[in-house]
Each structure stands twice: as structure tokens, then as C-alpha cells.
Design a protein around this motif. Structure first.
Motif, PDB file in Angstrom:
ATOM      1  N   HIS A 140       1.073  -1.140   0.019  1.00 60.86           N
ATOM      2  CA  HIS A 140      -0.024  -0.045   0.062  1.00 60.86           C
ATOM      3  C   HIS A 140       0.915   1.268   0.120  1.00 60.86           C
ATOM      4  N   GLY A 141       0.480   2.329  -0.788  1.00 64.38           N
ATOM      5  CA  GLY A 141       1.273   3.359  -0.774  1.00 64.38           C
ATOM      6  C   GLY A 141       2.412   3.349  -1.483  1.00 64.38           C
ATOM      7  N   ALA A 142       2.586   2.727  -2.719  1.00 63.14           N
ATOM      8  CA  ALA A 142       3.953   2.293  -3.275  1.00 63.14           C
ATOM      9  C   ALA A 142       4.435   3.865  -3.681  1.00 63.14           C
ATOM     10  N   ASP A 143       3.684   4.620  -3.882  1.00 55.95           N
ATOM     11  CA  ASP A 143       4.129   6.119  -4.257  1.00 55.95           C
ATOM     12  C   ASP A 143       4.484   7.011  -3.174  1.00 55.95           C
ATOM     13  N   ASN A 144       4.467   6.459  -2.088  1.00 57.86           N
ATOM     14  CA  ASN A 144       4.669   7.377  -0.929  1.00 57.86           C
ATOM     15  C   ASN A 144       6.103   7.729  -0.654  1.00 57.86           C
ATOM     16  N   ASP A 145       6.551   8.742  -0.018  1.00 56.92           N
ATOM     17  CA  ASP A 145       7.815   9.155  -0.036  1.00 56.92           C
ATOM     18  C   ASP A 145       8.501   8.782   1.190  1.00 56.92           C
ATOM     19  N   GLY A 146       7.825   8.412   2.103  1.00 57.00           N
ATOM     20  CA  GLY A 146       8.048   8.347   3.739  1.00 57.00           C
ATOM     21  C   GLY A 146       8.931   6.829   3.739  1.00 57.00           C
ATOM     22  N   ALA A 147       8.858   6.635   5.087  1.00 58.81           N
ATOM     23  CA  ALA A 147       9.545   5.312   5.672  1.00 58.81           C
ATOM     24  C   ALA A 147       8.892   4.212   4.876  1.00 58.81           C
ATOM     25  N   THR A 148       9.651   3.052   4.813  1.00 58.58           N
ATOM     26  CA  THR A 148       9.135   1.704   4.532  1.00 58.58           C
ATOM     27  C   THR A 148       8.760   0.939   5.645  1.00 58.58           C
ATOM     28  N   VAL A 149       7.595   0.369   5.587  1.00 59.77           N
ATOM     29  CA  VAL A 149       7.233  -0.271   6.950  1.00 59.77           C
ATOM     30  C   VAL A 149       6.992  -1.901   6.432  1.00 59.77           C
ATOM     31  N   ALA A 150       7.551  -3.225   7.210  1.00 60.15           N
ATOM     32  CA  ALA A 150       7.062  -4.247   6.921  1.00 60.15           C
ATOM     33  C   ALA A 150       5.889  -4.443   7.959  1.00 60.15           C
ATOM     34  N   LEU A 151       4.770  -4.628   7.619  1.00 60.56           N
ATOM     35  CA  LEU A 151       3.847  -4.766   8.726  1.00 60.56           C
ATOM     36  C   LEU A 151       3.534  -6.239   8.531  1.00 60.56           C
ATOM     37  N   VAL A 152       3.875  -6.988   9.612  1.00 59.41           N
ATOM     38  CA  VAL A 152       3.531  -8.218   9.945  1.00 59.41           C
ATOM     39  C   VAL A 152       1.956  -8.580  10.187  1.00 59.41           C
ATOM     40  N   ASP A 153       0.928  -9.143   9.385  1.00 60.74           N
ATOM     41  CA  ASP A 153      -0.285  -8.954   9.544  1.00 60.74           C
ATOM     42  C   ASP A 153      -0.675 -10.410  10.400  1.00 60.74           C
ATOM     43  N   ASP A 205       2.486   9.168   5.276  1.00 58.85           N
ATOM     44  CA  ASP A 205       3.427   8.873   4.027  1.00 58.85           C
ATOM     45  C   ASP A 205       4.316   7.661   4.026  1.00 58.85           C
ATOM     46  N   ALA A 206       3.817   6.777   4.722  1.00 54.61           N
ATOM     47  CA  ALA A 206       4.724   5.437   4.909  1.00 54.61           C
ATOM     48  C   ALA A 206       4.250   4.535   3.648  1.00 54.61           C
ATOM     49  N   GLU A 207       5.400   3.829   3.040  1.00 55.22           N
ATOM     50  CA  GLU A 207       5.067   2.523   2.219  1.00 55.22           C
ATOM     51  C   GLU A 207       4.821   1.157   3.066  1.00 55.22           C
ATOM     52  N   VAL A 208       3.534   0.718   2.996  1.00 50.86           N
ATOM     53  CA  VAL A 208       3.407  -0.511   3.777  1.00 50.86           C
ATOM     54  C   VAL A 208       3.349  -1.440   3.142  1.00 50.86           C
ATOM     55  N   HIS A 209       4.127  -2.409   3.505  1.00 46.81           N
ATOM     56  CA  HIS A 209       4.174  -3.776   2.703  1.00 46.81           C
ATOM     57  C   HIS A 209       3.640  -4.708   3.743  1.00 46.81           C
ATOM     58  N   VAL A 210       2.466  -5.206   3.605  1.00 44.74           N
ATOM     59  CA  VAL A 210       1.686  -6.242   4.421  1.00 44.74           C
ATOM     60  C   VAL A 210       2.172  -7.811   4.155  1.00 44.74           C
ATOM     61  N   LEU A 211       2.948  -8.389   5.298  1.00 44.38           N
ATOM     62  CA  LEU A 211       3.356  -9.668   5.047  1.00 44.38           C
ATOM     63  C   LEU A 211       2.323 -10.617   5.748  1.00 44.38           C
ATOM     64  N   PRO A 212       2.454 -12.014   5.388  1.00 47.36           N
ATOM     65  CA  PRO A 212       1.882 -12.843   6.143  1.00 47.36           C
ATOM     66  C   PRO A 212       2.401 -13.172   7.453  1.00 47.36           C
ATOM     67  N   TYR A 213       1.617 -13.519   8.591  1.00 42.83           N
ATOM     68  CA  TYR A 213       1.796 -13.752   9.807  1.00 42.83           C
ATOM     69  C   TYR A 213       3.349 -14.583  10.114  1.00 42.83           C
ATOM     70  N   ASP A 214       3.443 -15.592   9.190  1.00 42.30           N
ATOM     71  CA  ASP A 214       4.509 -16.464   9.150  1.00 42.30           C
ATOM     72  C   ASP A 214       5.842 -16.077   8.348  1.00 42.30           C
ATOM     73  N   ALA A 215       5.708 -14.941   7.964  1.00 42.26           N
ATOM     74  CA  ALA A 215       6.794 -14.459   7.300  1.00 42.26           C
ATOM     75  C   ALA A 215       8.302 -14.740   8.065  1.00 42.26           C
ATOM     76  N   GLY A 216       9.021 -15.097   7.026  1.00 47.07           N
ATOM     77  CA  GLY A 216      10.482 -15.254   7.514  1.00 47.07           C
ATOM     78  C   GLY A 216      11.342 -14.163   7.389  1.00 47.07           C
ATOM     79  N   VAL A 217      12.644 -14.040   7.815  1.00 48.59           N
ATOM     80  CA  VAL A 217      13.704 -12.927   7.819  1.00 48.59           C
ATOM     81  C   VAL A 217      14.077 -12.794   6.362  1.00 48.59           C
ATOM     82  N   GLU A 218      14.009 -13.959   5.568  1.00 54.43           N
ATOM     83  CA  GLU A 218      14.211 -13.554   4.068  1.00 54.43           C
ATOM     84  C   GLU A 218      13.117 -12.722   3.585  1.00 54.43           C
ATOM     85  N   ASP A 219      11.935 -12.871   3.813  1.00 52.61           N
ATOM     86  CA  ASP A 219      10.597 -12.246   3.559  1.00 52.61           C
ATOM     87  C   ASP A 219      10.906 -10.621   3.950  1.00 52.61           C
ATOM     88  N   VAL A 220      11.325 -10.192   5.053  1.00 55.81           N
ATOM     89  CA  VAL A 220      11.611  -8.785   5.523  1.00 55.81           C
ATOM     90  C   VAL A 220      12.523  -8.454   4.714  1.00 55.81           C
TER      91      VAL A 220
END
Ligand SMILES: NC(=O)CC[C@H](N)C(=O)O
Length: 358
Positions: free
Chosen positions: A160-173, A188-203
Motif C-alpha cells: 500500500h502507498g507504493a508512491d509514498n516518500d516516507g518510511a518503508t514499513v513491513a507490517l506483519v499481519d 506517508d509510509a509505504e506499507v508492505h503487509v506480510l503474512p503472519y508466518d513471514a521469515g527473515v528473508e521475506d522481511v
């Protein structure tokens, strides 16, 4: 009148008026919120629970999708003193059983005395007390829902918010409320929503400025993958958490959580900030609490009513968590600045903040 029964743990059955048909079971809890029924009913943290509204009239300002926190109703069933047709029709269309004309004071008193408990519900033309008791019999303890993360999380990464200029947030859902995402997007954050079982490589694939663990349902110890992810990310990236997120962060840092008797659910929970000596009013929905914060975390905020930890700060690392819901919705909005404080941690870790050619 459609028959409606709720069977409480121990076998006590209460009769009410059927408002949306079906049978269901879950952990019986109550909220004291007097507004925000649309937000509560769509909050994924209520998954596998039966929600009792202690406020006597629910639905008096209609049902609007703009207020929803997710695309479906999460409680398994709803109990109320009086539900308007708007809410009853909505719940029926969602297949969620509902009953009203109950003495919700009796239900709430039982929960306060005995603690959050298993229950069974049966609503419909031909249902009997036995149908509610059969649901109760089949009901699991909340901690036995070991796959609850998979029930509420995204399956694939969403940006979400791929065009935003602020911080990049990995949100574990782990069952995130929509307004956590919108609170970040508004800043203004760019929010990457990750599955609850995301691993370090996904982050790592996101290379975020902040790793953010969302709210969510159930017992925090059942989120093993998320706990492991936080454990492995401490010191690598600033970490934030809300509600279940705070509990997961504490577990990951060697702390512990415990089940409360009946939890905190409402919109007027007072929280004391220990540094400023200021009290804020907060929205809450949780049945577990941090018992021991873990050696790298300091308790910075406490609940005025029972002293349970409401805010944790990292001592050696950039970590900031809240047990309440700073995104508010339905409010009060005393605590929205949490998101500014979280985003201010972006860039604190030089290995991520300094571009390679600097
Ligand atoms: N709102 C939440 O994130 C709830 C957290 C956890 N499921 C609890 O009940 O305590």
C-alpha cells in the motif's frame, strides 16, 4: 419471535430473542464501548470469540462500510440488550448468529466473576437449549486455536502507498485492523503487509525502515513464526507492535505473557505514561497481558486500573510497543502520536539508513 439460547461454561443457559439465525461457539467476552460497534465487529482480534455489548443499544447510527476494520465480521456470535434492524440484518447477511433482549448485566457479571469462558449459541425457529449446550460442549479453549494466525492473515504480500516518500514499513499481519495501515499511509509510509508466518528473508526482500507487528486474535504463544521473526530481527531493524504485537515482542525478547481474567475491551481505558506522568484514554481489546517484559524492554506505560503493562520501550534497541490501540477507531484519539514516534525510528540503524555509495 425466533428462539435464542446462550449456554455458558458450567451449563447455565440464558434465553433471549433471535436476531440473526445460526449456531456458534467461542470464548465469551464483553466490551464496554458505547460507540464503535462497526469497528469492533470487524476487528480480526475478535476471531473465535462471542462478543457481548454491555452498552444497551447497539446500531443507533446505522452500518457504514467506511467504518469497517476488515472485510468481514470476526466474532462468532453477538449478544446485546437491543440490536437495531440495521445491525441484525448485517449480521444475518454475514451468517453470524445474534441475539438480544438479554440481560447483558447478568452476562457481564458472570464474565467478571468467572472470567472469559467458553459458550455455545443457538438461534432459529426450531432451536432448543440442547443445541446451545451441544455447541458449548464442542467449544475449544482460546489457547487451543493454534492456527488462528492463518485464519486472519493475508496469504500473500500486499503493498500500500507504493508512491509514498516516507518510511518503508513491513507490517506483519497477525490480523491487522485496517486503520493501522491507514494511520501509516496518512504519515506517508509505504506499507508492505506480510503474512503472519513471514521469515527473515521475506522481511529482507522489503528492506524496511521499521518492522511492525500488528494486533491479532488468540494466545500470543501460538504465533511461533512471528515470535521467531522478531527474535531474529532485534538489532537489525527498529521494531514496533500493537496489542498482540506487543505481546509477541515481549515473548521474543525472553519475556512472558499471561491470560487475564476477563481482559480489557472498551474505549475508555486509562493509561499512565510513567515518564510524563500524563494519563491518556485508550481503545482496548485484549485478553492477554505482558507478565514479564524481557530483559531488553522497559515498561513505560501502565493501565491505571490494574497496573498491567501498556507500553514497552527497547533499552538497547529501537523497539516501541503499545498494548492498547493507538490507531483508535472508534477513538478516543489521544494516542495517535504513537505512529509519529514509530516512524521517527526509521533510519536509526546505520546499516540500513546509509546508502551503499555514501
Ligand atoms: N487486539 C489484540 O491484538 C488482542 C491480542 C490478544 N489476542 C489478546 O487477546 O490479548
Amino acid at each position: 419471535m425466533t428462539a435464542a439460547y446462550v449456554a455458558l461454561e458450567g451449563g447455565h443457559v440464558i434465553e433471549g430473542r433471535g436476531r440473526a439465525p445460526g449456531t456458534a461457539r467461542g470464548e465469551l467476552v464483553f466490551t464496554t464501548a458505547y460507540t464503535g460497534y462497526e469497528e469492533s465487529l470487524t476487528d480480526p482480534s475478535y476471531e473465535e470469540q462471542v462478543l457481548t455489548f454491555s452498552y444497551p443499544l447497539i446500531g443507533n447510527y446505522g452500518v457504514r462500510e467506511e467504518r469497517f476494520e476488515d472485510d468481514r465480521v470476526h466474532p462468532r456470535a453477538v449478544l446485546s440488550r437491543e440490536l437495531t434492524d440495521d445491525v441484525a440484518d448485517w449480521l444475518e447477511s454475514e451468517g453470524v448468529p445474534a441475539m438480544d433482549h438479554l440481560d447483558t448485566r447478568e452476562v457481564v457479571t458472570d464474565i467478571r466473576d468467572e472470567g472469559a469462558m467458553k459458550c455455545g449459541i443457538a438461534v432459529g425457529e426450531d432451536v432448543t437449549e440442547e443445541d446451545a449446550l451441544a455447541e458449548l460442549e464442542a467449544c475449544k479453549e482460546m489457547s487451543e486455536h493454534t492456527e488462528i494466525g492463518a485464519q486472519v492473515s493475508v496469504d500473500d504480500v500486499e503493498v500500500h502507498g507504493a508512491d509514498n516518500d516516507g518510511a518503508t514499513v513491513a507490517l506483519v499481519d497477525c490480523g491487522a485492523k485496517g486503520s493501522i495501515v491507514s494511520s501509516l499511509l496518512e504519515r506517508d509510509a509505504e506499507v508492505h503487509v506480510l503474512p503472519y508466518d513471514a521469515g527473515v528473508e521475506d522481511v529482507e526482500a522489503v528492506d524496511p525502515d521499521i518492522l511492525f507487528v500488528s494486533n491479532g486474535p488468540g494466545d500470543p504463544v501460538n504465533f511461533e513464526e512471528t515470535i521467531e521473526l522478531v527474535e531474529e530481527s532485534v538489532g537489525e531493524v527498529p521494531i514496533a507492535g500493537i496489542c498482540l504485537g506487543q505481546q509477541i515482542v515481549a515473548e521474543a525478547l525472553g519475556g512472558s505473557t499471561e491470560k487475564m481474567t476477563f481482559g480489557h475491551r472498551g474505549v475508555n481505558q486509562p493509561v499512565l505514561d510513567l515518564e510524563s506522568d500524563r494519563v491518556v484514554m485508550t481503545t482496548q481489546n485484549h485478553g492477554y497481558a505482558v507478565a514479564e517484559p524481557g530483559e531488553h524492554l522497559e515498561v513505560t506505560q501502565v493501565n491505571v486500573n490494574d497496573d498491567t503493562p501498556e507500553g514497552l520501550d527497547g533499552i538497547e534497541h529501537d523497539i516501541l510497543t503499545r498494548q492498547y490501540h493507538p490507531e483508535a477507531n472508534p477513538g478516543p484519539e489521544d494516542t495517535l502520536d504513537f505512529f509519529d514516534d514509530v516512524l521517527a525510528m526509521a533510519g536509526h540503524h546505520s546499516q540500513r539508513a546509509v546508502p551503499a555509495d555514501d
